[in-house]
Design a protein around this motif. Structure first.
Motif, PDB file in Angstrom:
ATOM      1  N   SER A 139      -2.776  -0.361   5.632  1.00  0.00           N
ATOM      2  CA  SER A 139      -2.027   0.829   6.263  1.00  0.00           C
ATOM      3  C   SER A 139      -2.021   2.196   5.521  1.00  0.00           C
ATOM      4  O   SER A 139      -1.866   1.913   4.055  1.00  0.00           O
ATOM      5  CB  SER A 139      -0.691   0.603   6.760  1.00  0.00           C
ATOM      6  N   ALA A 140      -2.200   3.267   5.884  1.00  0.00           N
ATOM      7  CA  ALA A 140      -2.220   4.486   5.221  1.00  0.00           C
ATOM      8  C   ALA A 140      -0.734   4.553   4.551  1.00  0.00           C
ATOM      9  O   ALA A 140       0.213   4.259   5.512  1.00  0.00           O
ATOM     10  CB  ALA A 140      -2.485   5.563   5.770  1.00  0.00           C
ATOM     11  N   TRP A 141      -0.601   5.081   3.456  1.00  0.00           N
ATOM     12  CA  TRP A 141       0.677   5.360   2.866  1.00  0.00           C
ATOM     13  C   TRP A 141       1.860   6.368   3.678  1.00  0.00           C
ATOM     14  O   TRP A 141       2.753   6.144   3.694  1.00  0.00           O
ATOM     15  CB  TRP A 141       0.483   5.878   1.360  1.00  0.00           C
ATOM     16  N   TYR A 142       1.074   7.171   4.241  1.00  0.00           N
ATOM     17  CA  TYR A 142       1.841   8.268   5.063  1.00  0.00           C
ATOM     18  C   TYR A 142       2.594   7.404   6.249  1.00  0.00           C
ATOM     19  O   TYR A 142       3.451   7.962   7.053  1.00  0.00           O
ATOM     20  CB  TYR A 142       1.012   9.308   5.669  1.00  0.00           C
ATOM     21  N   LYS A 143       2.012   6.449   6.753  1.00  0.00           N
ATOM     22  CA  LYS A 143       2.658   5.384   7.838  1.00  0.00           C
ATOM     23  C   LYS A 143       3.655   4.681   7.322  1.00  0.00           C
ATOM     24  O   LYS A 143       4.251   3.767   7.985  1.00  0.00           O
ATOM     25  CB  LYS A 143       1.716   4.875   8.568  1.00  0.00           C
ATOM     26  N   SER A 144       4.066   4.558   6.061  1.00  0.00           N
ATOM     27  CA  SER A 144       4.709   3.246   5.416  1.00  0.00           C
ATOM     28  C   SER A 144       6.199   3.345   5.863  1.00  0.00           C
ATOM     29  O   SER A 144       6.826   2.388   5.648  1.00  0.00           O
ATOM     30  CB  SER A 144       4.510   3.252   4.131  1.00  0.00           C
TER      31      SER A 144
END
Length: 125
Positions: free
Chosen positions: A101-106
């Motif tokens: 997952s992309a960090w911005y979705k974390s």
């Protein structure tokens, strides 16, 4: 995959707790790890996340400066240090793991594939 959370308990306001989450059945160092919490009658909310290598962390505004998230990839574990606890921190705290997952979705629960069973944190006033 199993995520085993522990360390919750009853503490007075202003006190501290250290939550642990030990993972098994996955290549731990490849997963973003996070903690979420859910209080009675409320929706689950993001608490904190940490990148795969532990180089970056992210916190909810409500816990920033009081909680610290860390990880030990050699032990397949993440640790959430809770300081200056408030009654509004009372909730079931669950750890979660996200791969790819992309960090911005974390900070979004939908990014996480695996969840632990949760540990109860109760803060008395």
């Amino acid at each position: 995959v199993q995520l085993q959370a522990s360390g919750g308990g009853l503490v007075q306001a202003g006190g501290s707790l250290r939550l642990s989450c030990v993972a098994s059945g996955l290549t731990f160092s490849r997963y973003i790890m996070a903690w979420f919490r859910q209080a009675p009658g409320k929706e689950r909310e993001f608490v904190a996340a940490i990148t795969e290598d532990g180089g970056s962390t992210k916190y909810a505004d409500s816990v920033k400066g009081r909680f610290t998230l860390s990880r030990d990839n050699a032990k397949n574990a993440v640790f959430l240090q809770l300081n200056s606890l408030k009654p509004e921190d009372t909730a079931v705290y669950s750890c979660a793991a996200a791969y790819g997952s992309a960090w911005y979705k974390s900070s979004s629960a939908v990014a996480y594939s695996y969840w632990g069973q949760g540990t109860q944190v109760t803060v008395s006033s």
